[in-house]
Design a protein around this motif. Structure first.
Motif, short mmCIF file in Angstrom:
data_model
loop_
_atom_site.label_atom_id
_atom_site.label_comp_id
_atom_site.label_asym_id
_atom_site.label_seq_id
_atom_site.Cartn_x
_atom_site.Cartn_y
_atom_site.Cartn_z
N TYR A 166 8.80 6.75 -6.30
CA TYR A 166 7.87 6.17 -7.27
C TYR A 166 8.57 5.91 -8.60
CZ TYR A 166 3.15 5.28 -9.11
OH TYR A 166 2.02 4.70 -9.63
N TRP A 169 10.43 2.74 -8.16
CA TRP A 169 9.51 1.60 -8.20
C TRP A 169 9.10 1.29 -9.63
CZ3 TRP A 169 8.01 -2.49 -5.80
CH2 TRP A 169 6.84 -3.13 -6.18
N PHE A 185 15.15 -4.25 -3.80
CA PHE A 185 14.48 -2.95 -3.74
C PHE A 185 14.03 -2.64 -2.32
CE2 PHE A 185 10.69 -0.33 -3.73
CZ PHE A 185 10.98 0.69 -4.63
N HIS A 186 13.40 -3.62 -1.70
CA HIS A 186 12.90 -3.44 -0.34
C HIS A 186 14.05 -3.17 0.64
CE1 HIS A 186 10.37 -3.87 3.17
NE2 HIS A 186 11.19 -4.78 3.66
N HIS A 189 15.27 0.36 0.58
CA HIS A 189 14.30 1.35 1.05
C HIS A 189 13.86 1.14 2.50
CE1 HIS A 189 13.94 1.93 -3.32
NE2 HIS A 189 13.50 3.13 -3.03
N GLU A 224 3.24 -2.17 -3.89
CA GLU A 224 3.16 -0.78 -4.35
C GLU A 224 2.17 0.02 -3.51
OE1 GLU A 224 1.66 1.74 -8.25
OE2 GLU A 224 2.56 -0.23 -8.55
#
Length: 315
Positions: A166, A169, A185-186, A189, A224
């Protein structure tokens, strides 16, 4: 990433003498271990809303969906006083940039799960503390947990992983992300999400594929929601094994016969719950560096939190 990550916490867990009997519930794991990586924003709803120390014990009564907060002996109703505080406090907490919250179990103000709610004098563990419920409603994606459940290694690991995710993010949002940053980012992760929910992994992938053409703020909000929903699901041995085998597939050409056999054996031992997850992950990290696997070097799955927190060390 900021040097400290803020999480809210019930004040008594830090050793503050704010409980109804004038005592505390100092949790050494929280202060001595998590305190090395997190900074705490303490809240005692009962004291902060104006109640004294010591004070008469309280309990929840009535409808579990909308319980009343009542003193145990005199029967004084403190619900309005507490709810007025809760409504103001959650707005105030918006400024703290929290990445998680640890609540005191069983508390009529701060318990998250299975808090006793009395009906006609009979208790049922069916409620949530008034303040805990207000925090969850106001911050629906915030990682939350009770201190008692942190004694369970899987629940502790899940909470800590969510807190760090989090924070990452929030850091992305602070950079005013464009589609490219969201994709990056994706990508980092992907394996973490896959270990928690293959179904939401696919849904998030479809969402990111639309980043160049969709309304970006709306897409980020939906991302999110799904991202934190996925991480809230426990990463089971079966799902972890699937990810480990998926990673092994990246080394089809590089690994020698004996190396493949060793890696397959270690993954099998983890699947049989003979060794902790850290064992195959450590071996995979060795091969990532040995064969300079750039894609896997970027995968946060291989190091989702500081090693000192000793995640993935349980069987």
């Amino acid at each position: 990433m900021p040097t400290t990550i803020k999480i809210g916490i019930s004040s008594c867990l830090l050793g503050e003498t704010v409980r109804y009997d004038g005592g505390h519930k100092h949790d050494r794991y929280i202060t001595d271990v998590l305190g090395r990586f997190f900074s705490f924003v303490p809240v005692c709803p009962e004291v902060d809303c104006g109640m004294p120390v010591p004070r008469e014990a309280m309990r929840l009564e009535g409808d579990p969906e909308a319980p009343r907060l009542v003193t145990s002996k005199s029967g004084a109703d403190k619900t309005d006083q507490m709810l007025s505080f809760c409504h103001a406090k959650v707005v105030e907490l918006e400024k703290e940039d929290l990445c998680g919250f640890i609540f005191k179990k069983n508390s009529p103000s701060s318990g998250l799960y299975r808090v006793k709610v009395y009906r006609e004098g009979m208790p049922a563990r069916s409620g949530s503390g008034l303040f805990a419920a207000a925090v969850v409603a106001h911050f629906p994606h915030l990682p939350v947990e009770e201190e008692g459940r942190l004694n369970d290694p899987e629940l502790r690991e899940n909470f800590i992983e969510r807190v760090f995710a989090y924070r990452r993010w929030k850091d992305l949002l602070a950079e005013q992300p464009d589609p490219g940053r969201l994709v990056a980012f994706h990508t980092r992760h992907k394996l973490i999400v896959m270990a928690h929910s293959p179904a939401l992994y696919r849904e998030l992938g479809s969402l990111v594929a639309q980043a160049g053409s969709a309304d970006l703020p709306q897409l980020l909000s939906r991302y999110e929601e799904l991202f934190m929903k996925a991480l809230e699901l426990l990463a089971t041995v079966k799902k972890q094994t699937n990810v480990l085998q998926h990673i092994m597939g990246y080394f089809k050409r590089e690994l020698s016969g004996p190396e493949k056999e060793e890696l397959a054996e270690v993954i099998g031992q983890y699947h049989a719950q003979l060794v902790p997850l850290i064992v195959p992950v450590t071996l995979l990290r060795h091969y990532v560096n040995k064969y300079d696997q750039q894609y896997l070097k970027e995968q946060l799955y291989l190091a989702p939190a500081p090693a000192e927190l000793m995640l993935r060390n349980h069987v």
